[in-house]
Design a protein around this motif. Sequence first.
Motif, short mmCIF file in Angstrom:
data_model
loop_
_atom_site.label_atom_id
_atom_site.label_comp_id
_atom_site.label_asym_id
_atom_site.label_seq_id
_atom_site.Cartn_x
_atom_site.Cartn_y
_atom_site.Cartn_z
N ARG A 16 0.89 -1.45 -0.01
CA ARG A 16 -0.20 -0.03 -0.14
C ARG A 16 1.51 1.60 -0.13
O ARG A 16 0.24 1.64 -1.15
CB ARG A 16 -0.64 0.14 1.28
N LEU A 20 0.42 4.52 -2.89
CA LEU A 20 0.78 5.51 -2.55
C LEU A 20 1.77 6.39 -3.38
O LEU A 20 1.36 7.54 -4.18
CB LEU A 20 0.17 6.06 -1.12
N THR A 33 -6.16 9.46 -4.02
CA THR A 33 -5.66 9.51 -2.82
C THR A 33 -6.71 9.47 -1.66
O THR A 33 -6.87 7.86 -1.43
CB THR A 33 -4.65 10.50 -2.22
N GLN A 34 -7.69 10.02 -1.83
CA GLN A 34 -8.67 9.87 -0.66
C GLN A 34 -9.58 8.78 -2.07
O GLN A 34 -10.62 7.41 -0.44
CB GLN A 34 -9.59 11.32 -1.17
N LEU A 37 -8.11 5.05 -0.34
CA LEU A 37 -8.52 4.96 1.13
C LEU A 37 -8.95 4.76 1.58
O LEU A 37 -9.82 3.95 2.60
CB LEU A 37 -7.94 6.98 1.86
N GLU A 40 -9.10 0.59 1.24
CA GLU A 40 -8.84 0.26 1.57
C GLU A 40 -9.83 0.19 3.01
O GLU A 40 -10.14 -0.86 3.57
CB GLU A 40 -7.73 0.99 2.30
N ARG A 48 -16.97 4.54 7.55
CA ARG A 48 -16.81 6.09 7.26
C ARG A 48 -17.68 7.04 7.76
O ARG A 48 -19.04 6.34 7.54
CB ARG A 48 -17.15 6.24 5.90
N MET A 76 -2.23 13.54 3.89
CA MET A 76 -1.79 12.93 2.69
C MET A 76 -1.35 13.44 1.12
O MET A 76 -1.15 12.37 0.36
CB MET A 76 -3.16 12.90 2.13
N ASP A 103 3.39 9.78 2.19
CA ASP A 103 2.64 7.93 1.70
C ASP A 103 3.00 6.90 2.77
O ASP A 103 2.11 5.56 3.07
CB ASP A 103 3.45 8.09 0.44
N MET A 106 0.27 7.01 5.69
CA MET A 106 -1.07 6.64 5.40
C MET A 106 -1.21 5.73 5.61
O MET A 106 -1.86 4.88 5.77
CB MET A 106 -1.32 7.14 4.12
N LEU A 110 -2.69 2.80 7.87
CA LEU A 110 -3.86 1.56 7.45
C LEU A 110 -3.82 0.30 8.15
O LEU A 110 -4.59 -0.69 8.41
CB LEU A 110 -3.72 1.79 5.80
N PHE A 131 -7.42 10.85 7.84
CA PHE A 131 -6.29 11.27 7.27
C PHE A 131 -6.21 12.81 6.70
O PHE A 131 -7.55 13.30 5.90
CB PHE A 131 -6.94 10.60 5.74
#
Length: 395
Positions: A16, A20, A33-34, A37, A40, A48, A76, A103, A106, A110, A131
Amino acid sequence: MLIKDDPALDIWIIERRRALHRRPELSGQEHETQAFLLAELEALGIERLPCDAGNAVVGLIRGGQPGPTVALRADMDALPITEPEDAPFCSERPGVMHACGHDAHMAIQLGAARLLMAHRERLVGNVKLLFEPAEETTGGARDMIAAGCLENPRVDAVVGLHVSPALPTGHMSARPGVAHGSSDAITLTLQGKAGHAAYPEQGVDAIMIASHVITALQTLVSRETSPLDSAVLSLCMIEGGTAPNILCNQVIIRGTLRTLLPETRQRLKGRVIQITEGIAQVLGGTGEAILSEGYGPVINDAALTARLFEVGRAILGPERVHHSERPSLGVESFGFFAQRVRGVFWNIGCGLGPPIHAREFSIDEACLPIGARMQATLAWELLSELSKKEKEDHA
């Protein structure tokens, strides 16, 4: 309870991070990127939460038992830097690079989320995953706070980290109290009067004024600030002049002021204005200084820092846990979160190498699962401690 290792975590988190790293995005542009994430978090079964703050992502791990809420934060955005083409899994976006380790942050977050989800039924309370976009520019933390990311459920403590090429892999550092300083953007406008270079007495040379102002401002740190305090005034851009034979009528200078103590910050801001206006007037021109407030200081809660050190000694070993002697004048938008709730921000060694924001910056990926386990364990321990205190207070 220390979070147990996940045998498959190392490869999972590295994959991951590399994904990224290949697709970096600048501040305010973190759309891909959003989406990454969010996918994931969904795959991990993590709820969320809505957060109308640019490209911010907020996830919530609800524990099997009710209790307080601890937040983990990762930034991010990437930087406008061109990565060397021979770098492993090089950036696929020319001129954009994860040269600050976001990267890695993040991916660590995760990984921590995966570890916590594996023990969710025994978790007392909640872990909120923040994030943050635009950390390198405007500070997405402010917008996230305004959008309510620290509420529903209310966050009781927040934890952030940063990879550090100044520490060997497997080492960590932190300090209670002021950990990072504050910043203010400076714009100086010096106005003179244009004239022929052969007849300088008929004009007012703004470049000459600028040279005196720049020299005088440097004494604010060297002669007006105690050596036991810390401040940096850096003037990094200068614009002025239209031709080599015309006296310059206007110079614009831009830079930053970085300080640790609030009283030093206010005093130096006032002196920048006084010196700019006063010298310009004495030399026949006018001066204006505009100081725009940037990031505030990061102040680590003493009790949270002590618990961080305990977790670090248990996971890494006492010899790998370091107390930072001095704060950093590098600013961090994490401070906005820590101003609202108790917080602690720490550094994890990523292997000795080039500094962050350098195009040669890279990390030893062995730091990733270490960081994930540290963050997950610290969140678990803080929830246990906060829950116990809540019960005692209601007893």
